[in-house]
Write an enzyme that holds these catalytic residues in place. Sequence first.
Site, PDB file in Angstrom:
ATOM      1  N   ASN A   2      -4.746  -0.342  -3.024  1.00 44.81           N
ATOM      2  CA  ASN A   2      -4.420   0.896  -2.314  1.00 44.81           C
ATOM      3  C   ASN A   2      -5.314   1.989  -2.909  1.00 44.81           C
ATOM      4  O   ASN A   2      -5.017   2.524  -3.974  1.00 44.81           O
ATOM      5  CB  ASN A   2      -2.930   1.209  -2.529  1.00 44.81           C
ATOM      6  N   ARG A   5      -4.662  -1.618   1.795  1.00 41.69           N
ATOM      7  CA  ARG A   5      -3.869  -0.684   2.587  1.00 41.69           C
ATOM      8  C   ARG A   5      -4.815   0.329   3.240  1.00 41.69           C
ATOM      9  O   ARG A   5      -5.611   0.966   2.547  1.00 41.69           O
ATOM     10  CB  ARG A   5      -2.877   0.051   1.689  1.00 41.69           C
ATOM     11  N   HIS A  63       3.191   5.376   7.209  1.00 42.27           N
ATOM     12  CA  HIS A  63       4.230   4.652   6.442  1.00 42.27           C
ATOM     13  C   HIS A  63       4.711   3.410   7.208  1.00 42.27           C
ATOM     14  O   HIS A  63       5.806   2.913   6.949  1.00 42.27           O
ATOM     15  CB  HIS A  63       5.481   5.515   6.187  1.00 42.27           C
ATOM     16  N   ARG A  90       4.328  19.050   1.983  1.00 43.51           N
ATOM     17  CA  ARG A  90       3.928  19.227   3.390  1.00 43.51           C
ATOM     18  C   ARG A  90       5.060  19.882   4.175  1.00 43.51           C
ATOM     19  O   ARG A  90       6.236  19.571   3.949  1.00 43.51           O
ATOM     20  CB  ARG A  90       3.594  17.881   4.026  1.00 43.51           C
ATOM     21  N   GLU A 121       5.862  -2.051  -0.089  1.00 46.91           N
ATOM     22  CA  GLU A 121       4.690  -2.125   0.797  1.00 46.91           C
ATOM     23  C   GLU A 121       3.680  -3.158   0.291  1.00 46.91           C
ATOM     24  O   GLU A 121       3.029  -3.834   1.084  1.00 46.91           O
ATOM     25  CB  GLU A 121       4.027  -0.749   0.891  1.00 46.91           C
TER      26      GLU A 121
END
Length: 413
Positions: A7, A90, A179, A240, A383
Amino acid sequence: MNVLVINAGSSSLKYQLVNVETQQVLAKGICERVGSAEAFHKHGIDDNEVVIDAKMADHTDAMALVLESLTSGPTKAIDSLDEIDAVGHRIVQGGKYFDRSVLIDDDVIAKIDELAELAPLHNKAALMGINACLAELPGKPMVAVFDTSFFHTMPPKAYMYPLPYELYEKYGIRKYGAHGTSHRYIAERAAAFLDEPLADLKLITCHLGNGCSMSAIDHGVAVDTSMGLTPLDGLMMGTRCGAVDPAIVPFIMEHEGLTTQEVNDLMNKQSGLLGISGISNDLRSVRDASEAGNERAQLAYDMYSNSVKKYIGQYIAVMGGVDAIVLTAGVGENCEKMRRMIFAGLQPLGIVLDLEKNKARGFEREISADSSQVRIVVIPTNEELMIARDTFYIIQERQTAEAAGVDIHTEML
Ligand code: AMP
């Protein structure tokens, strides 16, 4: 099969070596501040972590260090690189091209590059990770797993924005979500945990961490999600803002004299929990400050839970009901108080939290009351395991096809 899961961020390279058959994590770690004088490499599992100061000019240097630490010294996990069967990457943005994971070849690399316009930091970083593997592990099969592909099933009425249609045609401006690997994983695990086929369930999945997103999964099919063209849309997050009145953007730019880059940074890096509380993007710090009487921290906390509550309502309406709500990530898995606030007052919708069960810690668990019509479950996300599994299936499929003399090349899973 051992899969090295990569990742890559713009200045980091996170990795896990996973044995897919046993689901065992053989090694993991992260190289941080790659390219800077303060670069370091953290390698190990839980208590056996070592931090190594190391020079890393770029991701290829970082990759070389990772492979060295996997095969030698006190961090050694395998005897040689031959024990790595494949690499799974990823990738944040798969755009219109990828509705599932694919074997990486030149064409896939070119498309990931082309899509960087939609996710500049993320896709460029992923390419650095891919190039580092091409340099350090030549010939090793590699698979790309996209955050967006799970949401390819959304209908146009969910993914289109009510902007001039030409902007969609010209630039591909639409909702892609993010996601997706996490939502796919927790939906599958929740169905297994509830002992029901995924295809029979209406689920609302909530990934609540520093980044936050929610999805409506109707009979195994993602029909809506809160993140949009970019991961800025939807829920309030750590830094965010999530969805705001779009007219605020030109207003701030005009009144504060900000460039597009500056307003983008303001919404991505200085908003959310941090922006409202003025304290931190970390929910634990915000919670502690609110408990000590800080009003802005309390406001931030209230806004975060309210944002989740509103999406629960939306998605119940979108699917015409819900069988289970699934929570994951740092906040969803660990924060008893936030879960209490999210579900407070939802009894008229048949959603009742069990306050005692909500206090429990542990692995996969149910926290709804016996009287609740809607089940609430907590599923720790994984993940990396999902990426390792996709990689495994695609490599297996290629081997089967090769054995049968079929050229599947970049055919999908
Ligand atoms: P993630 O992005 O999934 O790593 O989640 C990070 C967020 O989870 C941060 O806001 C943390 O404060 C929050 N978090 C992690 N552990 C806890 C906890 N025990 N209680 C409350 N929040 C937590």
